[in-house]
Write an enzyme that holds these catalytic residues in place. Structure first.
Site, PDB file in Angstrom:
ATOM      1  N   HIS A  12       4.215   6.405  -0.444  1.00  0.00           N
ATOM      2  CA  HIS A  12       2.999   7.173  -0.145  1.00  0.00           C
ATOM      3  C   HIS A  12       2.621   7.070   1.335  1.00  0.00           C
ATOM      4  O   HIS A  12       1.447   7.064   1.681  1.00  0.00           O
ATOM      5  CB  HIS A  12       1.844   6.745  -1.062  1.00  0.00           C
ATOM      6  N   HIS A  59      -6.622   2.009   0.496  1.00  0.00           N
ATOM      7  CA  HIS A  59      -6.441   1.404   1.819  1.00  0.00           C
ATOM      8  C   HIS A  59      -7.790   1.255   2.517  1.00  0.00           C
ATOM      9  O   HIS A  59      -7.967   1.666   3.659  1.00  0.00           O
ATOM     10  CB  HIS A  59      -5.491   2.249   2.656  1.00  0.00           C
ATOM     11  N   HIS A 194       8.790  -2.509   4.079  1.00  0.00           N
ATOM     12  CA  HIS A 194       8.172  -2.311   5.383  1.00  0.00           C
ATOM     13  C   HIS A 194       7.185  -3.428   5.677  1.00  0.00           C
ATOM     14  O   HIS A 194       6.652  -4.058   4.777  1.00  0.00           O
ATOM     15  CB  HIS A 194       7.491  -0.947   5.506  1.00  0.00           C
ATOM     16  N   GLU A 241       4.039  -3.520  -2.244  1.00  0.00           N
ATOM     17  CA  GLU A 241       3.572  -2.324  -2.946  1.00  0.00           C
ATOM     18  C   GLU A 241       4.538  -1.889  -4.055  1.00  0.00           C
ATOM     19  O   GLU A 241       4.129  -1.226  -5.020  1.00  0.00           O
ATOM     20  CB  GLU A 241       3.421  -1.160  -1.964  1.00  0.00           C
TER      21      GLU A 241
END
Length: 285
Positions: A12, A59, A194, A241
């Site tokens: 995403h 977020h 990441h 995630e």
């Protein structure tokens, strides 16, 4: 009975949404990613669900970091697209499905999962980018209503991968007792590997990503057995995630069929992937 017809695991990354919004999908940097999406998009357009459950993380746009629920479920009939500091994305607000939300809430509570309930919620790129990957041109409305399921992957301690997989299995049981003839899609979002800050900023691990993309189909228990530290060590601090994909996988049958997958590095210093699974059709002989 209601059934899960397909599951989608997808990154995403906010810049994916920005590339679409700014008509950059044919730019040389972005074209390989969006070309990789095309077969999945064509298949999903032919298999529209009645409702989608989107597993995502906020977020610090829909909820404040002072209060971060481990698992939160939206029960509203509509979810506004959040302004993340540079204006709202030019996409429709998200229509909810309160009936399925409330059914899930009761079933999951009875199954031992204590959920935070959002009767009002704004949704950020964690939810809208996957919807855009599914449907790049929604017009005035997304193809189906959505039940948002928020997961804490931001603040330690995050739920374990095993707990996420178990939650997905409980969701699968709950869907099976919902109104008949309801076709459900489940999105697991986030990742791939990441890290956005610290000494390993920019870290990407294609080997781990490849293992994950294979195991999410064939051996999800292997992924569920990994600890938080395993995910952070091997996939980066934000790579954790990927535990949200296990909620999607847990909601599906033991045997599924991979329709399409694609992997792209990098998207905004992030490895990006898509994996689409058919939950109804056995693997061809």
């Amino acid at each position: 009975m209601a059934e899960v017809i397909w599951g989608l695991g997808t990154s995403h990354v906010p810049s994916i949404g920005a590339a679409m919004d700014r008509e950059k999908t044919e730019d040389p940097h972005w074209k390989p990613l969006f070309d990789g999406y095309r077969p999945a998009r064509e298949w999903m357009a032919q298999h529209t669900p009645d409702v989608a459950i989107v597993v995502y993380n906020d977020h610090a746009n829909g909820v404040d970091l002072d209060v971060v629920p481990t698992f939160g479920l939206g029960t509203a009939d509509r979810y506004r697209v959040a302004d993340e500091g540079f204006g709202r994305r030019p996409v429709p607000d998200v229509v909810g499905h309160p009936e399925l939300s409330l059914h899930l809430l009761e079933s999951l509570m009875d199954d031992g999962f204590d959920l935070t309930v959002f009767q009002e919620l704004e949704v950020d790129h964690g939810l809208t980018v996957p919807l855009s990957i599914y449907c790049p041109e929604p017009g005035d409305a997304w193809p189906c209503p959505v039940v948002p399921l928020m997961v804490n992957v931001i603040q330690y301690p995050q739920p374990t991968a095993a707990r996420c997989y178990a939650l997905g299995q409980a969701i699968g049981r709950a869907i099976a007792t919902f109104d008949p003839d309801t076709k459900v899609a489940v999105f697991g979002t986030g990742g791939m590997s990441h890290q956005l800050a610290g000494a390993r900023a920019g870290f990407i691990n294609p080997d781990f990503d490849a293992m994950f993309l294979e195991a999410i189909e064939t051996d999800p228990e292997k992924l569920a057995a990994l600890s938080r530290e395993d995910y952070i060590r091997q996939a980066g601090s934000e790579g954790i995630e990927m535990i949200m994909w296990l909620i999607m996988r847990g909601a599906m049958n033991e045997q599924i069929r991979r329709v399409h997958s694609t992997y792209f590095v990098p998207a905004s210093n992030t490895a990006a992937a898509l994996a689409l699974f058919d939950n109804r059709v056995p693997r061809p002989a």
